[in-house]
Design an enzyme around this catalytic site. Structure first.
Site: not given
Length: 304
Positions: A94, A108
């Site tokens: 992540s 992101h």
């Protein structure tokens, strides 16, 4: 699937974490790294890397995890109710990058792999992931580059995928309570296992590598843009939307918390400084208003 397949996924995810770190160090030589290697009492562990106090990057979290559990959490089994309560393994990377300069968008990315089993013991696996961009001040050329790279990552696996995953992303990264998109989207998908393991793994690698290809040129181009108090104030205000989404809707955040994950690593996705203002509205004709009118509504940035 074979044990060697799982090990190949783990090896790629670890290398992707390194690749994002190299991007950050190359574009911001002043950035400082704090790394934590941790074990999870219920099984597995991870490696959290937090980059802070750079010249251009205020905070970035680049996390690798490989956790195991006896019962798949609700956020992971809601689309597969037959697996509720089944043992599982979850691994992934992540990435969240919060820039200091408001002209650099927040970005992101997430790639993940789940393994579980049915009642008869037969294995079940799937991939998920994607990447999305959250600008504070919009640039059409950046939006086109971002989505063109997203499309290039998908096209070798089916020319229909980019459009499908873009729509999925637009729908997912949407703050329903504000009737407002979080950013300009990108790609989002889950429960990917069609076409066999090799095809799906190749696709997830293309998406992970595509994120680096998509973001680095934008970071390099915008990092020296001059800005003042007005732009910084708007950036801090818009960061509040990021916090709202992550705490209310984000499945990755909820999965981590529900599965007893490491809280510090999960919440490193939050921006370091945020500001809320009551009933704030952008000035008519301003660059801030342009973000709401031109960039946040779902847009066809490239020909799909």
């Amino acid at each position: 699937m074979l044990e060697s397949d799982k090990n190949s996924v783990l090896q790629y995810f670890s290398s992707l974490q390194d690749s994002v770190g190299k991007l950050l160090n190359f574009e911001d030589c002043e950035i400082q790294l704090k790394e934590d290697k941790w074990d999870r009492p219920k099984g597995g562990g991870g490696r959290s890397r937090v980059y802070e106090k750079g010249k251009y990057i205020e905070r970035a979290g680049v996390n690798f995890s490989h956790v195991k559990g006896e019962a798949l959490p609700a956020t992971a089994s809601e689309r597969r109710p037959e697996l509720a309560g089944s043992p599982y393994e979850a691994m992934g990377v992540s990435v969240i990058i919060h820039p200091k300069n408001p002209y650099i968008p927040t970005s992101h990315a997430n790639v993940r792999f789940f393994l579980s089993s049915k009642e008869d013991g037969s294995p079940v696996w799937w991939f998920g992931g994607g990447f999305d961009l959250t600008p504070y001040y919009g640039f059409e050329e950046d939006a086109v580059h971002w989505h063109r790279t997203a499309k290039a990552a998908c096209d070798p696996f089916g020319t229909e995928l980019y459009r499908k995953y873009k729509i999925w992303c637009d729908d997912y990264f949407y703050l329903k309570h504000r009737k407002e998109a979080r950013g300009i989207g990108g790609l989002f998908f889950d429960d990917l296992n069609e076409g066999g393991f090799r095809r799906c793994f190749d696709l997830i690698r293309s998406v992970g590598d595509g994120y680096v290809t998509a973001y680095q040129p934008i970071l390099a181009k915008r990092k020296n843009e001059p800005f003042g108090k007005r732009e910084r104030a708007f950036q801090l205000y818009r960061r509040g939307r990021y916090v709202e989404f992550n705490l209310v809707y984000d499945r990755g955040t909820l999965f981590g918390l529900q599965s007893g994950g490491r809280t510090e690593s999960i919440l490193v996705s939050m921006p370091p400084v945020v500001n809320w203002e009551y009933d704030w509205k952008p000035e008519s004709g301003s660059k801030e208003e342009e973000l709401y009118k031109k960039f946040l509504p779902p847009t066809k940035w490239v020909d799909d």
